[in-house]
Design an enzyme around this catalytic site. Structure first.
Site, PDB file in Angstrom:
ATOM      1  N   SER A 150       0.845  -1.185   0.000  1.00 26.67           N
ATOM      2  CA  SER A 150       0.000   0.000   0.000  1.00 26.67           C
ATOM      3  C   SER A 150       0.882   1.237   0.000  1.00 26.67           C
ATOM      4  O   SER A 150       2.030   1.205   0.476  1.00 26.67           O
ATOM      5  CB  SER A 150      -0.848  -0.018   1.270  1.00 26.67           C
ATOM      6  OG  SER A 150      -1.345   1.272   1.537  1.00 26.67           O
ATOM      7  N   TYR A 163      -0.867  -0.562  10.139  1.00 24.92           N
ATOM      8  CA  TYR A 163      -1.101  -0.941   8.747  1.00 24.92           C
ATOM      9  C   TYR A 163       0.150  -0.688   7.887  1.00 24.92           C
ATOM     10  O   TYR A 163       0.555  -1.536   7.080  1.00 24.92           O
ATOM     11  CB  TYR A 163      -2.292  -0.114   8.243  1.00 24.92           C
ATOM     12  CG  TYR A 163      -2.763  -0.416   6.852  1.00 24.92           C
ATOM     13  CD1 TYR A 163      -3.538  -1.543   6.574  1.00 24.92           C
ATOM     14  CD2 TYR A 163      -2.476   0.460   5.809  1.00 24.92           C
ATOM     15  CE1 TYR A 163      -3.994  -1.792   5.292  1.00 24.92           C
ATOM     16  CE2 TYR A 163      -2.930   0.215   4.524  1.00 24.92           C
ATOM     17  CZ  TYR A 163      -3.681  -0.909   4.270  1.00 24.92           C
ATOM     18  OH  TYR A 163      -4.132  -1.155   2.993  1.00 24.92           O
TER      19      TYR A 163
HETATM   20  P1  NAD Z   1     -12.227  -5.103   1.642  1.00 24.77           P
HETATM   21  O1  NAD Z   1     -12.509  -4.880   3.073  1.00 24.77           O
HETATM   22  O2  NAD Z   1     -13.283  -4.774   0.646  1.00 24.77           O
HETATM   23  O3  NAD Z   1     -11.808  -6.599   1.411  1.00 24.77           O
HETATM   24  C1  NAD Z   1     -10.960  -7.279   2.293  1.00 24.77           C
HETATM   25  C2  NAD Z   1     -11.450  -8.695   2.403  1.00 24.77           C
HETATM   26  O4  NAD Z   1     -10.541  -9.435   3.219  1.00 24.77           O
HETATM   27  C3  NAD Z   1     -12.793  -8.777   3.076  1.00 24.77           C
HETATM   28  O5  NAD Z   1     -13.703  -9.522   2.292  1.00 24.77           O
HETATM   29  C4  NAD Z   1     -12.509  -9.488   4.389  1.00 24.77           C
HETATM   30  O6  NAD Z   1     -13.581 -10.330   4.818  1.00 24.77           O
HETATM   31  C5  NAD Z   1     -11.292 -10.298   4.043  1.00 24.77           C
HETATM   32  N1  NAD Z   1     -10.543 -10.665   5.246  1.00 24.77           N
HETATM   33  C6  NAD Z   1     -10.228  -9.867   6.278  1.00 24.77           C
HETATM   34  N2  NAD Z   1      -9.549 -10.569   7.209  1.00 24.77           N
HETATM   35  C7  NAD Z   1      -9.423 -11.821   6.734  1.00 24.77           C
HETATM   36  C8  NAD Z   1      -8.803 -12.989   7.219  1.00 24.77           C
HETATM   37  N3  NAD Z   1      -8.186 -13.000   8.403  1.00 24.77           N
HETATM   38  N4  NAD Z   1      -8.834 -14.103   6.475  1.00 24.77           N
HETATM   39  C9  NAD Z   1      -9.477 -14.109   5.285  1.00 24.77           C
HETATM   40  N5  NAD Z   1     -10.095 -13.033   4.777  1.00 24.77           N
HETATM   41  C10 NAD Z   1     -10.058 -11.897   5.486  1.00 24.77           C
HETATM   42  O7  NAD Z   1     -10.909  -4.285   1.315  1.00 24.77           O
HETATM   43  P2  NAD Z   1     -10.148  -4.011  -0.051  1.00 24.77           P
HETATM   44  O8  NAD Z   1     -10.065  -2.575  -0.221  1.00 24.77           O
HETATM   45  O9  NAD Z   1     -10.682  -4.860  -1.126  1.00 24.77           O
HETATM   46  O10 NAD Z   1      -8.692  -4.479   0.357  1.00 24.77           O
HETATM   47  C11 NAD Z   1      -8.043  -5.595  -0.186  1.00 24.77           C
HETATM   48  C12 NAD Z   1      -6.558  -5.468   0.064  1.00 24.77           C
HETATM   49  O11 NAD Z   1      -6.083  -4.317  -0.600  1.00 24.77           O
HETATM   50  C13 NAD Z   1      -6.181  -5.290   1.523  1.00 24.77           C
HETATM   51  O12 NAD Z   1      -4.999  -5.987   1.787  1.00 24.77           O
HETATM   52  C14 NAD Z   1      -5.949  -3.806   1.646  1.00 24.77           C
HETATM   53  O13 NAD Z   1      -5.098  -3.496   2.703  1.00 24.77           O
HETATM   54  C15 NAD Z   1      -5.346  -3.520   0.305  1.00 24.77           C
HETATM   55  N6  NAD Z   1      -5.406  -2.126  -0.088  1.00 24.77           N
HETATM   56  C16 NAD Z   1      -6.578  -1.553  -0.439  1.00 24.77           C
HETATM   57  C17 NAD Z   1      -6.590  -0.237  -0.827  1.00 24.77           C
HETATM   58  C18 NAD Z   1      -7.829   0.422  -1.300  1.00 24.77           C
HETATM   59  O14 NAD Z   1      -7.736   1.592  -1.748  1.00 24.77           O
HETATM   60  N7  NAD Z   1      -8.959  -0.228  -1.256  1.00 24.77           N
HETATM   61  C19 NAD Z   1      -5.402   0.513  -0.781  1.00 24.77           C
HETATM   62  C20 NAD Z   1      -4.220  -0.109  -0.432  1.00 24.77           C
HETATM   63  C21 NAD Z   1      -4.249  -1.432  -0.086  1.00 24.77           C
END
Ligand code: NAD
Length: 693
Positions: A150, A163
């Site tokens: 990230s 994070y």
């Molecule tokens: P989101 O919350 O929509 O999806 C995350 C998913 O991970 C959820 O469905 C959740 O149930 C699942 N999850 C959480 N803990 C878990 C566990 N212990 N075991 C299995 N599943 C688990 O979030 P997102 O935005 O889709 O994020 C996905 C990834 O992208 C994450 O790693 C997040 O840190 C990263 N990210 C997202 C953004 C963004 O702008 N959305 C930016 C940087 C990084």
């Protein structure tokens, strides 16, 4: 045909947001997908099966194949179970996307230990757990790990100590995985996305148009064969904007002498120690112009030499980093420029305004700019013709007998007073990829079975492909300042301490051994070193000869001396073995692709003729590979190339496509001397020496 046909991909956290988009995109490309999701809330509370089930149902509705997994990535046994679902259901695992994540933000002074640990546990330990469980299955046939970092981890973000620490940890883990897993054909990369999901729904600066579907293509790319050679990278994605994150190290400051820095000295020198400044080019004098190329291109048609170009026709696009593009048309005995990129180009030349302006004004040597990568082109033949048919130094060089390739004659450069003997070049790491070892064997007409299968060896001369970049770096090193137009490959002597094997990860190094200033030219000797897991496996001595008188030596007898160097040494008694090999009509073209040596004199007949040759010539190292094969078939039972230990040659004359080469071999135990002659009896390789294990 999908990009992921036949592959099995495990995606964690695939029940929502980004993971869901990846799962659907992978399924659309033909992958069978394990959809893992714990089904909790954004901060990791609770759980349930519906999130994973829902995405599996969507994939099945598309006609794809998917199975759910409900385990938490924080549970090592759960991670093993996810992998088992893949291997039990489909018998393999080709890719893992570590995507599961939660958020528990707070400023550092208010962050409690549970907040800290839970976020580290899901992101960093979760990535470790799943990768650890999957790595053997991935290594079984090669594969890909795509992790999730990230901007917060790569750069930092207020209120996200937990994070950011986790995401930076994932970056470090990925870099090490990339280095260690190459050996088994497993790549490891990160994506650092920004997309509107439930994780970012309350962050205004994340635009609604930046959707998870914008991120999915880079993930599919990294999982597919298209991304096979890409490893250790962090791709930032935001809507349609793709970029990379990299750690850079500045030049720093070296304190002279043995005494360590004192804190006071560090304080006084901090600006220089922390500076990333590079010299800024002097801005052009006069009023700023919106398009610096407008003025430059007015001069280009005037430099055209219609008499040389004859009926040559071409459309060349010039793409400038910092100025609008231009089109140069050549045809009907004239050349003219048009604004913008017009028509279908025969060649696209990429450069920047300063470089091209300098070439046209005669202040920059085009040849050197090209060699330093300041100009690139996707069609070398057209680039060379551009160089031959345009003379930007017409008045200055009116008496010159022939146009120099790529434009201008810079003032003759004196050789440096001291050569950087001992200088080293770092070529990084390169994989011995089976598709390229097989390509190399095919391009040298070598069909031995040793090059096939999971335990395949690389052809003895395959190292040429690996070291191509380093050889280029030496030849174009500014400290050496070699004249590329006069450079010929003189000698090559390689020792394989053991054969290279497919998926070896070779660390590449080069060192300048010596520079001899002879009256006939410069003899530049370098050493190439290839290490696998810290052990020296391949060692080569290679000699470039730069024809022409040097400052240090008397002029006038260059021709005689150069002939003396090439004089063949042939033993008096008849050879013990003689092997004949026919060079194919397209051999130099095939070898160019396999070895990456696509110098125009090997692939462009017009350029070869302009250089005074009857046609394109075969790469010397290809002739050497043929000689090696002749030695192997004469000396090694079963003709197994892995037993060839050393091969050393001097290149005496060019070889044309279609030639018939005869290798004459004189054996002395495990060592052999050899020479190679063409069908006219000319010695094309002299001083050949081979050793078998
Ligand atoms: P989101 O919350 O929509 O999806 C995350 C998913 O991970 C959820 O469905 C959740 O149930 C699942 N999850 C959480 N803990 C878990 C566990 N212990 N075991 C299995 N599943 C688990 O979030 P997102 O935005 O889709 O994020 C996905 C990834 O992208 C994450 O790693 C997040 O840190 C990263 N990210 C997202 C953004 C963004 O702008 N959305 C930016 C940087 C990084």
């Amino acid at each position: 045909m999908g990009l992921l046909d036949g592959k099995v991909i495990l995606i964690t956290g695939a029940g929502n947001g980004l993971g869901r988009a990846y799962a659907l995109a992978c399924a659309r490309e033909g992958a069978r997908v394990v959809v893992n999701d714990l089904g909790g809330t954004r901060d990791g509370a609770g759980g349930g099966q519906s999130a994973a089930d829902q995405v599996v149902a969507e994939i099945l509705a598309l006609g794809g194949q998917a199975v759910p997994s409900y385990d938490s990535v924080t549970d090592p046994d759960g991670a093993v179970q996810m992998v088992r679902i893949a291997t039990d259901t489909w018998g393999r695992l080709d890719g893992v996307v570590n995507n599961a994540g939660i958020l528990r933000d707070g400023t550092f002074r208010k962050m409690d230990e549970a907040q800290w640990r839970s976020v580290l546990d899901v992101h960093l330990n979760g990535t470790y757990n799943v990768t650890r469980a999957a790595v053997d299955a991935l290594a079984a046939q090669g594969g890909a790990v795509v992790n999730t970092s990230s901007i917060s981890g790569m750069i930092g973000n207020f209120g996200q100590a937990n994070y950011a620490a986790a995401k930076a940890g994932i970056y470090g883990l990925t870099r090490v995985l990339a280095l260690e897993l190459r050996k088994w054909g497993v790549t490891a990369n990160c994506v650092a996305p920004i997309a509107k999901t439930r994780m970012t729904e309350d962050i205004d600066r994340v635009e609604a148009e930046w959707t998870p579907d914008h991120v999915a293509p880079i993930v599919v790319y990294l999982l597919s064969e298209l991304g096979r050679g890409v490893t250790g990278r962090v791709f930032g994605v935001r809507g349609n904007h793709l970029h990379v994150y990299e750690v850079h190290v500045n030049d720093g400051v070296e304190k002279p002498g043995a005494e360590p820095w004192t804190p006071a000295e560090i304080a006084a020198t901090l600006d220089a120690i922390t500076s990333f400044d590079v010299p800024v080019p002097t801005p052009p004098t006069g009023a700023p112009v919106a398009d610096p190329m407008a003025e430059v291109f007015v001069r280009v048609p005037g430099a055209f030499m219609a008499d040389k170009a004859g009926d040559y026709k071409a459309t060349i696009h010039f793409v400038f980093k910092d100025a609008p593009g231009r089109t140069l048309r050549i045809g009907d005995g004239r050349a003219w420029a048009e604004a913008g990129l017009v028509g279908a180009p025969d060649c696209t030349i990429k450069t920047d305004a300063e470089t091209f302006g300098g070439i046209v004004n005669g202040t920059i040597d085009a040849q050197k700019a090209f060699m330093k990568g300041r100009i690139t082109a996707d069609n070398m033949g057209v680039l060379m013709k551009f160089a031959m048919y345009f003379r930007f130094d017409r008045s200055a060089a009116a008496e010159a007998p022939a146009p120099a390739p790529i434009v201008a004659a810079a003032p003759a450069q004196a050789p440096p007073k001291t050569w950087p003997i001992g200088k080293t070049w770092d070529g990084g790491f390169a994989f011995v990829e089976p598709r390229y070892t097989e390509l190399y064997a095919a391009a040298t007409d070598d069909s031995h079975v040793a090059y096939l299968g999971p335990d395949a060896v690389a052809p003895p001369m395959f190292h040429v492909r690996l070291f191509k970049g380093l050889l280029f770096a030496i030849a174009t090193d500014p400290e050496l300042d070699l004249d590329m137009l006069r450079l010929v490959h003189g000698e090559h002597d390689v020792t394989l301490h053991r054969p290279l094997r497919v998926w070896d990860l070779v660390q590449l190094r080069a060192r300048l051994v010596s520079v001899e200033e002879k009256s006939s030219g410069l003899v530049v000797t370098s050493q190439l070193l290839g290490y696998v897991e810290g052990t020296l496996v391949i060692e080569a001595r290679t000699v470039f000869f730069i024809r022409g008188p040097t400052k240090a030596a008397p002029q006038g007898d260059g021709e005689k001396q150069s002939k003396a160097r090439a004089a063949p040494a042939e033993p008096a008694r008849p050879p013990d073995f003689t092997r004949e090999i026919k060079v194919g009509r397209e051999q130099s073209y095939r070898y160019a692709e396999a070895s990456l040596d696509d110098n125009p004199i090997h692939v462009d007949p017009d350029t070869a003729r302009a250089a005074g040759l009857p046609d394109v010539i075969l790469q010397g190292l290809c002739t050497m590979a043929f000689a090696g094969r002749a030695v192997v078939s004469a000396m090694i039972p079963g003709r197994d190339p892995s037993f060839l230990k050393r091969l050393s040659v001097r290149f005496a004359r060019p070889v044309l496509n279609g030639a018939t080469l005869t290798t004459q071999i004189w054996k002395k135990g495990r060592v052999a001397e050899f020479i190679v002659k063409d069908e006219l009896g000319n010695v094309v390789i002299s001083n050949g020496l081979a050793e078998v294990r």
